[in-house]
Design a protein around this motif. Structure first.
Motif, short mmCIF file in Angstrom:
data_model
loop_
_atom_site.label_atom_id
_atom_site.label_comp_id
_atom_site.label_asym_id
_atom_site.label_seq_id
_atom_site.Cartn_x
_atom_site.Cartn_y
_atom_site.Cartn_z
N UNK A 102 18.40 37.07 -24.92
CA UNK A 102 18.56 36.89 -23.47
C UNK A 102 19.44 35.68 -23.16
N UNK A 103 20.01 35.66 -21.97
CA UNK A 103 20.89 34.58 -21.55
C UNK A 103 20.10 33.27 -21.50
N UNK A 104 20.53 32.31 -22.31
CA UNK A 104 19.78 31.05 -22.41
C UNK A 104 19.82 30.27 -21.12
N UNK A 105 20.87 30.44 -20.32
CA UNK A 105 20.93 29.72 -19.04
C UNK A 105 19.68 30.02 -18.21
N UNK A 106 19.33 31.29 -18.12
CA UNK A 106 18.19 31.71 -17.31
C UNK A 106 16.87 31.23 -17.91
N UNK A 107 16.74 31.38 -19.22
CA UNK A 107 15.48 31.05 -19.89
C UNK A 107 15.21 29.54 -19.86
N UNK A 108 16.22 28.77 -20.23
CA UNK A 108 16.03 27.31 -20.27
C UNK A 108 15.85 26.74 -18.87
N UNK A 109 16.65 27.21 -17.92
CA UNK A 109 16.52 26.67 -16.56
C UNK A 109 15.16 26.98 -15.96
N UNK A 110 14.64 28.17 -16.21
CA UNK A 110 13.31 28.51 -15.69
C UNK A 110 12.26 27.54 -16.24
N UNK A 111 12.35 27.24 -17.53
CA UNK A 111 11.39 26.32 -18.15
C UNK A 111 11.59 24.89 -17.63
N UNK A 112 12.84 24.49 -17.42
CA UNK A 112 13.11 23.16 -16.89
C UNK A 112 12.53 22.99 -15.48
N UNK A 113 12.69 24.00 -14.66
CA UNK A 113 12.16 23.93 -13.30
C UNK A 113 10.63 23.87 -13.31
N UNK A 114 10.02 24.63 -14.22
CA UNK A 114 8.56 24.58 -14.33
C UNK A 114 8.09 23.20 -14.78
N UNK A 115 8.81 22.61 -15.71
CA UNK A 115 8.46 21.27 -16.18
C UNK A 115 8.67 20.23 -15.07
N UNK A 116 9.72 20.40 -14.29
CA UNK A 116 9.97 19.49 -13.17
C UNK A 116 8.85 19.57 -12.14
N UNK A 117 8.40 20.77 -11.85
CA UNK A 117 7.30 20.93 -10.89
C UNK A 117 6.03 20.25 -11.42
N UNK A 118 5.78 20.44 -12.72
CA UNK A 118 4.60 19.80 -13.34
C UNK A 118 4.71 18.28 -13.21
N UNK A 119 5.88 17.73 -13.46
CA UNK A 119 6.08 16.29 -13.43
C UNK A 119 5.85 15.73 -12.02
N UNK A 120 6.36 16.42 -11.02
CA UNK A 120 6.16 15.97 -9.64
C UNK A 120 4.67 15.96 -9.29
N UNK A 121 3.97 17.03 -9.67
CA UNK A 121 2.54 17.13 -9.37
C UNK A 121 1.74 16.05 -10.08
N UNK A 122 2.05 15.81 -11.34
CA UNK A 122 1.33 14.80 -12.12
C UNK A 122 1.62 13.39 -11.61
#
Length: 352
Positions: A102-122
């Motif tokens: 699969x296109x790594x742009x989509x996969x990596x960016x999705x995970x980065x955004x999830x990690x960013x959301x986690x960081x803001x919440x924490x």
């Protein structure tokens, strides 16, 4: 802050990243100077977007002065088999390992955004000031590889890509810039030593010196970024490579530590891209191309550039069975495709 930093690394691993490290967001004058030297030498070829935004690309603060830290992340795409195995199979098309899933742009960016959301919440939960963040994967003016080295997740090898002692040369890189002042990790030390396997393996001599690649001679650049006719001197060395080239990565001795068990499941090779027949691609029109490569990074180069590459491989194959499909493309509406077909036809008929 240490607990937040440790928790972020654990969450990154849960999201599929195998490496995570921290670096200061301050610009590094040495990295900036190397970038400008590389551009001034013309090694970027026709990738004018690199030169156009060099002032921003030279460091995190140049892009975003408020940034305090860079979180560098790596996601494994370690291959199941030897990427060089199809070298002696002219009827097969060689596709770079990174583009078989699969296109790594989509996969990596999705995970980065999830990690960013986690960081803001924490951070909010810890009573810290609301952090600001920006996520990047390959499409922004960010030097992911030098930042990966600065954060300790690997070092920039003599082939210019990041090398990990745990995951070899098979890492997709992402970065998060943030206003949180994390404690930087120690930079990774260079562990290439006297090895020059990557340079010796390059079929087009694309390395003018260690750690420097001249994109104009690189098959990955020629098959993906370059839009015009393939220069004559590089056509035979391309062999059956139709999208990218893994040679310098595949021979890296550090790959012996890379484990497919660490690979993100999204990057498991599609069965129809593992060892595809070259002939099938020569008949692709735009509709067939887009349908076949839906969800693949290959889709972004478009049908014409892709078929151009396949025609060079067809000419190198010396397979008489491809004369008909090649001949059909000699009057293609795209002049670059038509020229490649005419060249391939000469190669094929010269041997029959």
């Amino acid at each position: 802050m240490q607990a937040l930093q440790a928790g972020l690394v654990a969450e990154a691993r849960r999201l599929g990243f195998v490496s995570a490290g921290f670096a200061s967001a301050e610009d590094d004058p040495v990295r900036a100077a190397r970038l400008h030297e590389w551009l001034e030498a013309g090694h970027h070829g026709s990738m004018e977007w690199m030169a156009d935004r060099a002032d921003v690309r030279q460091g995190p603060h140049s892009m975003w002065p408020e940034a305090q830290s860079v979180i560098a992340l790596g996601m494994s795409y370690a291959p199941d088999a030897d990427p060089l195995a199809l070298e002696a199979a002219p009827d097969k098309a060689r596709i770079s390992v990174y583009a078989r899933g699969r296109d790594y742009h989509d996969v990596v960016k999705k995970a980065l955004k999830a990690l960013a959301r986690w960081l803001v919440a924490e951070a909010r939960h810890a009573g810290l000031e609301e952090p600001q963040l920006k996520v990047f994967v390959d499409t922004a003016p960010v030097m992911e590889k030098p930042l990966g080295e600065a954060s300790g997740i690997g070092w920039q090898g003599k082939h210019s890509n990041l090398v990990s002692s745990a995951h070899g040369s098979w890492l997709f890189l992402g970065a998060i810039y943030t206003t949180i002042p994390f404690t930087p990790d120690a930079p990774h030390r260079d562990q290439c030593g006297s090895c020059r396997a990557c340079h010796d393996a390059c079929p087009t001599d694309a390395f003018p010196q260690p750690y420097v690649v001249d994109a104009r001679r690189c098959i990955s650049y020629l098959t993906i970024e370059h839009k015009g006719p393939i220069p004559q001197e590089f056509r035979a060395p391309m062999g059956n490579r139709i999208y990218g080239c893994d040679d310098c990565l595949a021979v890296c001795p550090w790959n012996k530590f890379a484990r497919t068990a660490a690979r993100h499941k999204a990057f498991t090779a599609r069965a129809d891209l593992d060892a595809p027949d070259l002939a099938q691609f020569l008949g692709f029109d735009d509709t067939a191309f887009r349908a076949f490569f839906s969800g693949s990074p290959i889709k972004r180069i478009g049908r014409d550039r892709f078929v151009r590459n396949c025609l060079i491989a067809a000419g190198n194959s010396r397979m008489a069975a491809l004369i008909g499909p090649v001949q059909d493309l000699c009057e293609d509406s795209d002049p670059v495709v038509a020229e490649a077909a005419q060249w391939a036809l000469i190669q094929l008929t010269a041997e029959t």
